[in-house]
Write an enzyme that holds these catalytic residues in place. Structure first.
Site, PDB file in Angstrom:
ATOM      1  N   GLU A  11      -2.836   7.189   7.755  1.00  0.00           N
ATOM      2  CA  GLU A  11      -3.487   8.174   6.900  1.00  0.00           C
ATOM      3  C   GLU A  11      -4.339   9.107   7.742  1.00  0.00           C
ATOM      4  O   GLU A  11      -4.864   8.707   8.791  1.00  0.00           O
ATOM      5  CB  GLU A  11      -4.404   7.493   5.870  1.00  0.00           C
ATOM      6  CG  GLU A  11      -3.696   6.747   4.778  1.00  0.00           C
ATOM      7  CD  GLU A  11      -4.678   6.117   3.806  1.00  0.00           C
ATOM      8  OE1 GLU A  11      -5.889   6.078   4.135  1.00  0.00           O
ATOM      9  OE2 GLU A  11      -4.251   5.670   2.741  1.00  0.00           O
ATOM     10  N   LYS A  18       0.808  -1.213   0.000  1.00  0.00           N
ATOM     11  CA  LYS A  18       0.000   0.000   0.000  1.00  0.00           C
ATOM     12  C   LYS A  18       0.845   1.269   0.000  1.00  0.00           C
ATOM     13  O   LYS A  18       0.483   2.281  -0.592  1.00  0.00           O
ATOM     14  CB  LYS A  18      -0.950  -0.002   1.205  1.00  0.00           C
ATOM     15  CG  LYS A  18      -1.947  -1.161   1.215  1.00  0.00           C
ATOM     16  CD  LYS A  18      -2.910  -1.073   0.060  1.00  0.00           C
ATOM     17  CE  LYS A  18      -4.014  -2.117   0.153  1.00  0.00           C
ATOM     18  NZ  LYS A  18      -3.594  -3.488  -0.123  1.00  0.00           N
ATOM     19  N   HIS A  55     -15.467  -2.184   9.026  1.00  0.00           N
ATOM     20  CA  HIS A  55     -14.730  -1.743   7.837  1.00  0.00           C
ATOM     21  C   HIS A  55     -14.883  -2.708   6.665  1.00  0.00           C
ATOM     22  O   HIS A  55     -14.078  -2.694   5.739  1.00  0.00           O
ATOM     23  CB  HIS A  55     -13.235  -1.554   8.147  1.00  0.00           C
ATOM     24  CG  HIS A  55     -12.967  -0.598   9.261  1.00  0.00           C
ATOM     25  ND1 HIS A  55     -13.189   0.750   9.161  1.00  0.00           N
ATOM     26  CD2 HIS A  55     -12.506  -0.810  10.524  1.00  0.00           C
ATOM     27  CE1 HIS A  55     -12.863   1.345  10.294  1.00  0.00           C
ATOM     28  NE2 HIS A  55     -12.467   0.422  11.145  1.00  0.00           N
ATOM     29  N   ARG A  70      -7.976  -7.781  -8.424  1.00  0.00           N
ATOM     30  CA  ARG A  70      -8.789  -8.985  -8.566  1.00  0.00           C
ATOM     31  C   ARG A  70     -10.227  -8.577  -8.847  1.00  0.00           C
ATOM     32  O   ARG A  70     -10.564  -7.397  -8.828  1.00  0.00           O
ATOM     33  CB  ARG A  70      -8.735  -9.821  -7.276  1.00  0.00           C
ATOM     34  CG  ARG A  70      -9.153  -9.002  -6.039  1.00  0.00           C
ATOM     35  CD  ARG A  70      -9.235  -9.839  -4.795  1.00  0.00           C
ATOM     36  NE  ARG A  70      -9.336  -9.042  -3.592  1.00  0.00           N
ATOM     37  CZ  ARG A  70     -10.441  -8.486  -3.119  1.00  0.00           C
ATOM     38  NH1 ARG A  70     -11.564  -8.606  -3.798  1.00  0.00           N
ATOM     39  NH2 ARG A  70     -10.443  -7.797  -1.983  1.00  0.00           N
TER      40      ARG A  70
END
Length: 662
Positions: A200, A116, A235, A292
């Protein structure tokens, strides 16, 4: 096109791939673990090969075993589905080295997006907007703490290799940071074998909007519009729809173009999803790219009329994309809900058990059911607890919502607790109906979305009682229909005939007293008095009239109780035997495991005095962590398990002595 494909997955996605591949004339090869010997995907495939024990780490995640099956079966291609090894660069590379076609993107693209932190750097270079944060290599606590101070609170801790909400924590103050980092690191290591984290800035009320992209090996890249996936719990998405409600055309076009730039930046080939956070001011930020097919791909198929699995197989075989961007258009509105075996009233804890009764609404051009299970199958602790996906499509969003509500009413599941009722309440919520949702919608409205779980309509025990009374009317002597012992009119000499029934619901007893009447019963319970009659139709449905209102319900009997399903409402009642109730052996001071799992952390020592709400143990189940907390002020007098222990549902994890007044 190749002639055969191995599906390196299980459940509903394996079934979906098998059905599409067979339509294309391909030979399909399934794999299965011990837990999946009799699974639906095994019976659908042309061939099925055993790959090991139930735990995924010993079967579906073992690359060597999958490649061995591909070699022995003569498979030419491998489709990874989603989950498991779908975004594993090592698996894609191993397939290529073995001479197999990997139905997915190039290894380099998977690696680029799998990290990431590296993905953020690539996106920044491509001009894709990013949320401010830390994506560096330094992973020690001081480095992460320093970065957090620069970003500011609240912030989001995320697993670098993450997805599905695993390894993710919201941190609102510096005091919360270190415990959140340690917990996210443990969860990330367990789920992905990689404990690296990134930070973040946390957007308080964003929407989760993603773009479906597709690319071929001839340089063509396009997008198939957006999906809104804002309704989430833990989440993880539970409702997805396309197109995103209320999204203006300018933003839609900008997001689509950004997603295409993202795919081009990494030389992408195949199906992928670029996920964005859409802030309340209309700004959007790159979150991640899933290399994917996504669980929610059916809503895109519904609004575009395309089969994305067929596209995947064609592109993997070297064919160009069948359409250009200008050939695609949005047709109507589609909504998908994920039916999980879980209990919304217990913080969505997965529910383990056998699917004793399972009936889906009938499929047609506007309603689709994607599932990998049948009645009698087990929902085990080893895999994701999703039972099915219901997908509806109609000319506009209000029409699709009406169709969704009807589909949820027709759903019948007995044997495990499900989120079907919760999803129906979301579909009825006025904010959801207006499309005014964000990623905190479920948490913000948790009470009103789950409160009816603790409420009971008097109709439900009445229906249960009527079913039991009809059951008792079954002939004693079936060979002689005129036998006086078969009379069930309830006639008594000089007395009112009545029958008491004791039902248990959520820890309380409900005594229903049924008084026999000429054309039915008078039912008395909880201060209610209802005139009722009922019969079973040819399909086994209970057809009842209660105080003049007609009801049709499915009632399923098992050895210890009955489950009533009526217009989407499902309630299970225990049938009590007072003699057995007295033998309850569970000690009052035991804190039991809410589900099967593994102890990953013990946070107290024997003899420790703790306050109400203090964390005591952390249990990992289905790759998610669940914290066991103190129910009151008291003392941990004994620990029954240590780190690493596998425990069954209901076992006492520790003995807790409540302090007087605690």
């Amino acid at each position: 096109m190749f002639d055969s494909v191995l599906i390196a997955n299980r459940g509903e996605i394996a079934c979906r791939i098998i059905r599409t591949a067979r339509k294309l004339g391909l030979r399909t090869i399934a794999v299965y673990s011990d837990a999946d010997r009799d699974a639906l995907h095994v019976s659908l495939a042309d061939e099925a090969w055993h790959i090991g024990p139930a735990p995924a780490a010993e079967s579906y995640l073992v690359i060597e075993r999958l490649l061995d099956v591909a070699r022995r079966s003569g498979a030419e291609a491998v489709h990874p589905g989603y989950g498991f090894l779908a975004e594993n660069a090592a698996f894609a590379e191993a397939c290529q080295k073995a001479g197999l076609v990997f139905v997915g993107p190039p290894v380099e693209a998977i690696r680029a997006m799998g990290d990431k932190g590296a993905a953020k750097a690539i996106m920044a270079e491509a001009g894709v907007p990013l949320v401010p944060g830390y994506h560096g290599e330094g992973q020690d606590i001081p480095t992460l703490s320093g970065a957090a101070g620069s970003i500011g609170f609240p912030l989001l801790v995320k697993a670098t290799a993450g997805g599905g909400g695993k390894g993710m924590r919201v941190v609102r103050s510096a005091d919360e940071l270190e415990p959140a980092l340690l917990a996210a690191r443990r969860e990330a290591a367990a789920a992905f074998g990689d404990d690296r984290l990134l930070l973040e800035r946390y957007l308080e009320r964003p929407r989760h909007v993603e773009i479906q992209v597709f690319a071929d090996s001839h340089g063509n890249v396009l997008h198939l519009f957006e999906r809104d996936c804002s309704v989430q719990r833990r989440h993880q998405k539970i409702i997805e729809e396309a197109p995103a409600p209320g999204l203006d055309e300018k933003t839609r076009q900008a997001m689509g173009e950004a997603a295409v730039r993202a795919a081009r930046a990494i030389g992408y080939v195949g199906a992928g999803t670029v996920e964005f956070l859409l802030d309340i001011d209309g700004a959007f930020y790159f979150m991640e790219m899933n290399t994917r097919l996504q669980v929610e791909h059916p809503v895109t198929e519904m609004i575009t009329g395309q089969d994305l699995v067929a596209w995947q197989l064609a592109v993997a075989a070297g064919e160009p994309l069948p359409l250009r961007q200008e050939d695609l258009a949005v047709d109507g509105h589609a909504i998908e809900v994920r039916i999980y075996a879980e209990d919304p009233s217990r913080d969505f804890l997965p529910s383990i058990g056998r699917l004793e009764h399972l009936l889906f609404p009938a499929e047609d051009a506007r309603l689709r059911v994607d599932t990998g299970v049948r009645a009698g199958d087990e929902v085990s602790m080893h895999y994701d607890p999703m039972i099915a996906k219901l997908i509806v499509h109609d000319v506009d969003r209000p029409s699709a919502l009406r169709r969704l509500r009807r589909a949820l009413e027709q759903l019948e599941i007995v044997g495990v607790t499900t989120n079907a009722g919760f999803l129906a309440r979301v579909a009825d919520h006025p904010l959801f109906n207006r499309g005014a949702v964000d990623t905190w919608f479920v948490d913000s409205h948790r009470v009103e979305l789950t409160e009816s779980e603790a409420q009971l309509s008097p109709v439900m025990p009445a229906l249960a009682a009527l079913f039991l009374l009809l059951e008792r009317r079954s002939p004693v002597d079936a060979a002689d229909p005129w036998s006086p012992w078969n009379s069930t009119t309830g006639w008594r000499l000089n007395s009112d005939n009545y029958h008491p029934l004791l039902l248990g619901w959520q820890g309380r007893d409900i005594e229903v007293v049924a008084h026999y009447r000429d054309r039915g019963f008078l039912l008395e319970f909880d201060g209610s008095s209802l005139e009722a009659s009922a019969e079973l139709d040819e399909s086994g449905l209970l057809c009842a009239v209660i105080d003049g209102c007609r009801y049709r319900a499915r009632v399923v009997r098992d050895t210890t109780g009955v489950t009533v399903i009526e217009r989407g409402r499902t309630v299970r009642f225990d049938l009590h035997d007072p003699r057995l109730d007295a033998l309850d052996a569970t000690a009052g001071g035991d804190l039991s495991a809410p589900m099967p799992g593994k102890i990953v952390s013990v946070l107290v020592e024997e003899g420790a005095r703790v306050e109400r709400g203090a964390p005591l143990m952390v249990l990992e189940a289905m790759k998610m962590e669940h914290t066991i907390t103190a129910p009151a002020d008291g003392v941990v007098s004994r620990l029954n398990y240590q780190v690493g222990a596998q425990v069954s549902e209901g076992v006492p994890l520790l003995v807790f002595d409540v302090e007087e007044g605690g």
